[in-house]
Design an enzyme around this catalytic site. Sequence first.
Site, PDB file in Angstrom:
ATOM      1  N   LYS A  79       0.864  -1.183   0.000  1.00 22.46           N
ATOM      2  CA  LYS A  79       0.000   0.000   0.000  1.00 22.46           C
ATOM      3  C   LYS A  79       0.899   1.230   0.000  1.00 22.46           C
ATOM      4  O   LYS A  79       1.926   1.251   0.700  1.00 22.46           O
ATOM      5  CB  LYS A  79      -0.886  -0.051   1.248  1.00 22.46           C
ATOM      6  CG  LYS A  79      -1.925   1.053   1.355  1.00 22.46           C
ATOM      7  CD  LYS A  79      -2.801   0.855   2.600  1.00 22.46           C
ATOM      8  CE  LYS A  79      -3.893   1.897   2.719  1.00 22.46           C
ATOM      9  NZ  LYS A  79      -4.740   1.678   3.918  1.00 22.46           N
ATOM     10  N   SER A 154      -9.714   1.536   3.073  1.00 22.79           N
ATOM     11  CA  SER A 154      -8.844   2.320   2.212  1.00 22.79           C
ATOM     12  C   SER A 154      -7.805   1.495   1.450  1.00 22.79           C
ATOM     13  O   SER A 154      -7.275   1.961   0.453  1.00 22.79           O
ATOM     14  CB  SER A 154      -8.092   3.368   3.045  1.00 22.79           C
ATOM     15  OG  SER A 154      -7.229   2.735   3.977  1.00 22.79           O
ATOM     16  N   SER A 178      -9.823  -0.929   7.158  1.00 24.50           N
ATOM     17  CA  SER A 178      -9.242  -0.677   5.834  1.00 24.50           C
ATOM     18  C   SER A 178      -8.554  -1.870   5.174  1.00 24.50           C
ATOM     19  O   SER A 178      -8.220  -1.805   3.999  1.00 24.50           O
ATOM     20  CB  SER A 178      -8.255   0.486   5.914  1.00 24.50           C
ATOM     21  OG  SER A 178      -8.958   1.697   5.961  1.00 24.50           O
TER      22      SER A 178
END
Lengths: 484, 481, 99
Positions: A79, A154, A178
């Site tokens: 990420k 996210s 997330s």
Amino acid sequence: MTITDMSLKDMAIGLEEKQFSSQEATQEHLERIEKLNPQLGAYISVTAKEALAAAEASDKRRANKESKGPLDGIPMALKDIISTNGIATTCASRMLENYTPPYNSTCWQHLEDAGAVLLGKLNMDEFAMGSSTETSYFGVCHNPFDLDYVPGGSSGGSAVAVAADMAAYTLGTDTGGSIRQPAHFCGVVGIKPTYGRVSRFGVIPYASSLDQVGVLAKTCADAGTVLGAISGKDKMDSTSAPEPIPDYAAACTKGVKGLRIGIAKEFCAAGIEDAILAELKRAVEILEREGAVVEDISLPHTEYALPAYYVLASAEASSNLARYDGVRYGLRIPADNLHDMMIATRSAGFGPEVKRRIMLGTYALSSGYYDAYYNKTLQVRTLIKQDYDQIFASGFDCILTPPAPSAAFRIGENTDDPLTMYMQDVCTVPVNLAGLPAMVVPMGLNAEGLPIGIQLIGAPFGEEKLFAAGAAIEGPRIIPPLDI
Amino acid sequence: MSQYLTTIGLEFHAELKTKTKIFCSCPTDFAGDANTHICPVCLGLPGVLPVLNRHAVELAAKAGMALNCEVSKFSKFDRKNYFYPDLPKGYQVTQYPLPICRNGWLMVKDEDGNDKKIRINRIHMEEDAGKLVHSGSNISDSSYSLPDYNRAAVPLIEIVTEPDMSSAEEAKNFGETLRLMLAYADISDVKMEQGSLRCDVNISIRPQGQDELGVKVEIKNLNSFRAVYRAIVYEEMRQKSLIDNGIPIVQETRLWDDAAGETRPMRSKEDAHDYRYFPEPDLPPIIIDDQWMAEIAASMPEMPDAKRKRLTEELGLSDYDAGQLIANPPLAHFFDALYAEYPEAKIAANWILGDIAKLMNSTEKEYNVVPLSASELAFLLKEIKKGSINNNSAKTVLEEMFDSDKKAADIIAEHGFSQISDTSVLDSAVAKIIEANPKPVADYKAGKQAAIGFLVGQVMKETKGQANPGMVKELLEKALN
Amino acid sequence: MSNNDSLISSGDVEYVAKLAHLHLDETEKKDMETKLGSILGYMQQLQQIDTTGVEATTHVLPLANVFREDIVGETLDTEKALAQAPERDGNYYKVPKIL
């Protein structure tokens, strides 16, 4: 079967048995990324050159019988919130579009030391604030099961890359769900470990007391292998925990005989999609069949978790994002004095959702409101944590819940109303407030062909039980119907 | 000021004497170029986390002990949020509701020379900010500024007094006493000119008979306790004249201009002061248990009061000498070291307060310690006592030893300062001089006692000043009587 | 959760934006007022719980006294640090005039 289809475990066997090289595995992944990324938007940046060099080095090690273990030579991705020395780390924000960290995060350092091949950095909601990966400065990320749907957020890019075989595994971060909600939306395994299990050093903070790094993978065993590699006390993170690191992959084979599993009625209240409740029921049946004891429990303060989460996370975020002032790194919008420069930079560098949370958090901490919002929330946090402490103290090993009220929703469906978007996190945020480990395991598809997962919540540092139970209910991988 | 009462509270910031910064392992010394003592942590790069320096905690607790505070068993850090380019994270890590020390006091002399107890509200730990170099002569006339983060996150303690002082004299006395305590406990370098000790003044005045305090004004940019004194006197006059003329006093921060001898309002961008303190999530709390507390207490060196007692009562120094030594921590430390090897307190004190103090004051340089080896000086004093070097030569040796690492014995040898006490050598020199000076010899023999001095001088000249003058006199007298 | 008696005024929005160093144009201000109002309204349910005497949880793990020793370590190369600077002057970062 292509290399990209394989689980991490099979890929490691293939490398070990010289069925293919790391360079071949990396090349295949890079080609797939090139084909799929334009429609999926999973990657913000692809580090092809560096990946091939790392793969070549890995192949050399293997040829010299110096392989570093099961992660050596495996193509993976991070990420874009996880700092990588010399590789841009943007947090999906215009603010950090041109920022390149001069140091490594500890979790990436562990993986790099284990021979991991980094394919690139993954799309996300800006500064991890969102539940759909629609707030990224670099464009919306799409669900591989239906491109009109969001992948969740996210860590949307982290889930999509695994679901669409664009990486063997990925790391994400989870502040209020997330990792788990995107895992649920995209049909992959996602684990958020206990707060403190994985070092946060080098992971750009959203809400420091809630953030935790975790793994998205194709199977529970794969997630266990990776989690073991990134866990542990870090001298650079004062909140990392010194607890020993068990063999999480081995825990997947332990079975569930004798485990006590709770079903919390507060999580199954009205508003949960029927297909999710059906999969929950199916999970209970599997667990009981395998010898677990499943009982109803109550976590009475659950309904307060969501408002408490948004107060706490926004307050911490408002402070964590104060450093983006155009002075030392990142964006600067020039102005003729310092004050105007800082304001212009922050106003241009942050997107609307980030600004909203900064405003909300600033308000909650401001003079006259601290006690009513922030301090009250810390007290509610205590009550929520006590709910879980009591359940685990009374002998339960884990709790089974829906991961979200529904399967993936359409892109744009919730963007106009932040509150509806926040409701997405209702099943995941209590875990972060209590600092617990939790895992989402894919179960099946709903009538629209969208994945459904189930959430397992464990006691602090009780990840092994989660892996045991997760592996028991885990079925064959759910493959997205991608046309390529 | 007879018809007005002054109320003064002081706030100090002292840099703790650690090798490294409070939350990272960057060095704290300021030698070197701008932005060389920095790392991702003190630059506040995205993703970094603080890890607390244990020694900083110990020094802060020690400060509490030196200033008669309660040291907290449980304390924690908070974030103070505001924007400024010298503050890398957009917040300062500090301690707000649970500081490491509370409720201390120091006894100081008031204007009339009486003891007065000044209370200390709290001591808390925090990180320092970076430094801004301005393109112009000051912030107001600069077209740009240049942040240097070498000082960012150097550990500080902030010491806040109660508003217990009522005159410039008291405030100055408090400051000097506090500086001495911090120096003795070895907590800080306490150099105001260099900023390792900073003092801000909060002052208000009110008419006699009025209970309610007047409007508070804060004064910053005070680089010495003399400046503290002058600024308070100035501010008392300024505020009094405002009140006398019916002009309301504005609550504000003013800067002291030492050259002009006045305070001026500080120009600043008007940001709201709403610091939004909240608990620092990145740092677990600090718990000082009984054992650790005892270890910290055991590391406290002898403090000024105890030292004064020992120097006067046990070692027999005068109150004056003891006071002179104690007021200057490097000299006081050196005295102890010297006394350990040369246990004649009065002689040791005379050398230190005389020649050594003079040498230390003769340069621009500021000394944390006396730049001499106590054992070398002890050697020199023993040589004097034995009579193998005279006092004047010894002073020359001392000067050379100061700021060099030459050994006393080597300097004595280089200059040939050793006194000749060998009678066989001296006998022949004495014989030679008697023979060469028949007139003074005759004078002496005729009862002119003073003539012996001339003859001693001649022998000294003959021996290039190395003869032991006492012995020469004795030998001459023996030969002539 | 009614938006009619909003919990945040336009003055509050302006004050908070100033604290947060954000500039909002008129449309953004209105939008912020509406959305923050509804979020704060939702948060009001926290006030329903009696938390008298409940301790505040600031750290979820029971850790304390996590320290490093006072030993000098590696610093970051000045050039590497300044390479990220939007503007620099020699060894310094550079910012426009403060006053």
